[in-house]
Design a protein around this motif. Structure first.
Motif, PDB file in Angstrom:
ATOM      1  N   ASP A   1       0.834  -1.203   0.000  1.00 34.93           N
ATOM      2  CA  ASP A   1       0.000   0.000   0.000  1.00 34.93           C
ATOM      3  C   ASP A   1       0.870   1.256   0.000  1.00 34.93           C
ATOM      4  O   ASP A   1       0.728   2.135   0.841  1.00 34.93           O
ATOM      5  CB  ASP A   1      -0.954  -0.012   1.200  1.00 34.93           C
ATOM      6  N   LEU A   2       1.812   1.320  -0.953  1.00 31.75           N
ATOM      7  CA  LEU A   2       2.768   2.423  -1.039  1.00 31.75           C
ATOM      8  C   LEU A   2       2.425   3.387  -2.160  1.00 31.75           C
ATOM      9  O   LEU A   2       1.856   2.998  -3.169  1.00 31.75           O
ATOM     10  CB  LEU A   2       4.174   1.876  -1.329  1.00 31.75           C
ATOM     11  N   ARG A   3       2.819   4.629  -2.000  1.00 29.61           N
ATOM     12  CA  ARG A   3       2.859   5.561  -3.125  1.00 29.61           C
ATOM     13  C   ARG A   3       4.133   5.232  -3.898  1.00 29.61           C
ATOM     14  O   ARG A   3       5.170   4.977  -3.296  1.00 29.61           O
ATOM     15  CB  ARG A   3       2.941   7.002  -2.638  1.00 29.61           C
ATOM     16  N   VAL A   4       4.073   5.266  -5.220  1.00 27.72           N
ATOM     17  CA  VAL A   4       5.272   4.931  -5.986  1.00 27.72           C
ATOM     18  C   VAL A   4       6.282   6.075  -5.992  1.00 27.72           C
ATOM     19  O   VAL A   4       7.456   5.869  -6.254  1.00 27.72           O
ATOM     20  CB  VAL A   4       4.940   4.476  -7.425  1.00 27.72           C
ATOM     21  N   GLN A   5       5.829   7.294  -5.686  1.00 24.28           N
ATOM     22  CA  GLN A   5       6.753   8.416  -5.509  1.00 24.28           C
ATOM     23  C   GLN A   5       6.155   9.379  -4.501  1.00 24.28           C
ATOM     24  O   GLN A   5       4.937   9.530  -4.418  1.00 24.28           O
ATOM     25  CB  GLN A   5       7.051   9.124  -6.837  1.00 24.28           C
ATOM     26  N   HIS A   6       7.021  10.005  -3.715  1.00 20.99           N
ATOM     27  CA  HIS A   6       6.561  10.980  -2.716  1.00 20.99           C
ATOM     28  C   HIS A   6       7.737  11.879  -2.358  1.00 20.99           C
ATOM     29  O   HIS A   6       8.776  11.387  -1.915  1.00 20.99           O
ATOM     30  CB  HIS A   6       6.044  10.258  -1.473  1.00 20.99           C
ATOM     31  N   PHE A   7       7.583  13.190  -2.574  1.00 24.32           N
ATOM     32  CA  PHE A   7       8.683  14.131  -2.349  1.00 24.32           C
ATOM     33  C   PHE A   7       8.241  15.328  -1.520  1.00 24.32           C
ATOM     34  O   PHE A   7       7.143  15.844  -1.699  1.00 24.32           O
ATOM     35  CB  PHE A   7       9.233  14.638  -3.689  1.00 24.32           C
ATOM     36  N   HIS A   8       9.122  15.761  -0.631  1.00 22.33           N
ATOM     37  CA  HIS A   8       8.930  16.965   0.178  1.00 22.33           C
ATOM     38  C   HIS A   8      10.017  17.963  -0.197  1.00 22.33           C
ATOM     39  O   HIS A   8      11.177  17.591  -0.336  1.00 22.33           O
ATOM     40  CB  HIS A   8       9.057  16.649   1.674  1.00 22.33           C
ATOM     41  N   GLY A   9       9.636  19.241  -0.341  1.00 19.58           N
ATOM     42  CA  GLY A   9      10.601  20.258  -0.736  1.00 19.58           C
ATOM     43  C   GLY A   9      10.802  21.316   0.328  1.00 19.58           C
ATOM     44  O   GLY A   9       9.925  21.578   1.147  1.00 19.58           O
ATOM     45  N   PHE A  10      11.983  21.930   0.291  1.00 21.47           N
ATOM     46  CA  PHE A  10      12.299  23.033   1.195  1.00 21.47           C
ATOM     47  C   PHE A  10      13.263  23.969   0.485  1.00 21.47           C
ATOM     48  O   PHE A  10      13.873  23.616  -0.519  1.00 21.47           O
ATOM     49  CB  PHE A  10      12.907  22.518   2.506  1.00 21.47           C
ATOM     50  N   SER A  11      13.381  25.185   0.991  1.00 19.76           N
ATOM     51  CA  SER A  11      14.271  26.165   0.372  1.00 19.76           C
ATOM     52  C   SER A  11      14.806  27.110   1.436  1.00 19.76           C
ATOM     53  O   SER A  11      14.304  27.147   2.559  1.00 19.76           O
ATOM     54  CB  SER A  11      13.517  26.972  -0.685  1.00 19.76           C
TER      55      SER A  11
END
Length: 96
Positions: free
Chosen positions: A42-52
């Motif tokens: 039950d996974l997402r095939v991609q997942h990203f968090h961004g910061f700057s």
């Protein structure tokens, strides 16, 4: 991202109605995961968090300027995948 939904979010349309989308200024750094498939976990095939350094950040969903964007990626391969805290109810969201 708004607070957790008071009701289950089960479809892509419900996710789009719940989330807030913003354009972000470059540069922005993202960290995340890519998996070759759900693997029955039950996974997402991609997942990203961004910061700057300039205050923009959040989840990555898609490009708004795909002809102009530039990516530079660094990847490390995992030896295994472990699912922690699986949801009680599942859905097809994020299984792209």
């Amino acid at each position: 991202m708004p607070d957790f939904s008071a009701t289950p979010v089960r479809t892509d349309a419900e996710v789009d109605a719940w989330l807030h989308y913003f354009d972000m200024r470059a540069p922005i750094t993202h960290v995340g995961t890519l998996v070759s498939g759900d693997l029955g976990l039950d996974l997402r095939v991609q997942h990203f968090h961004g910061f700057s350094q300039h205050g923009d950040g959040g989840h990555y969903h898609y490009d708004t300027t795909p002809g102009e964007v530039h990516y530079e990626g660094y990847f490390a391969l995992a030896g295994s995948v472990v699912r922690v805290d699986a949801p009680a109810e599942t859905h097809a969201v994020g299984r792209d």
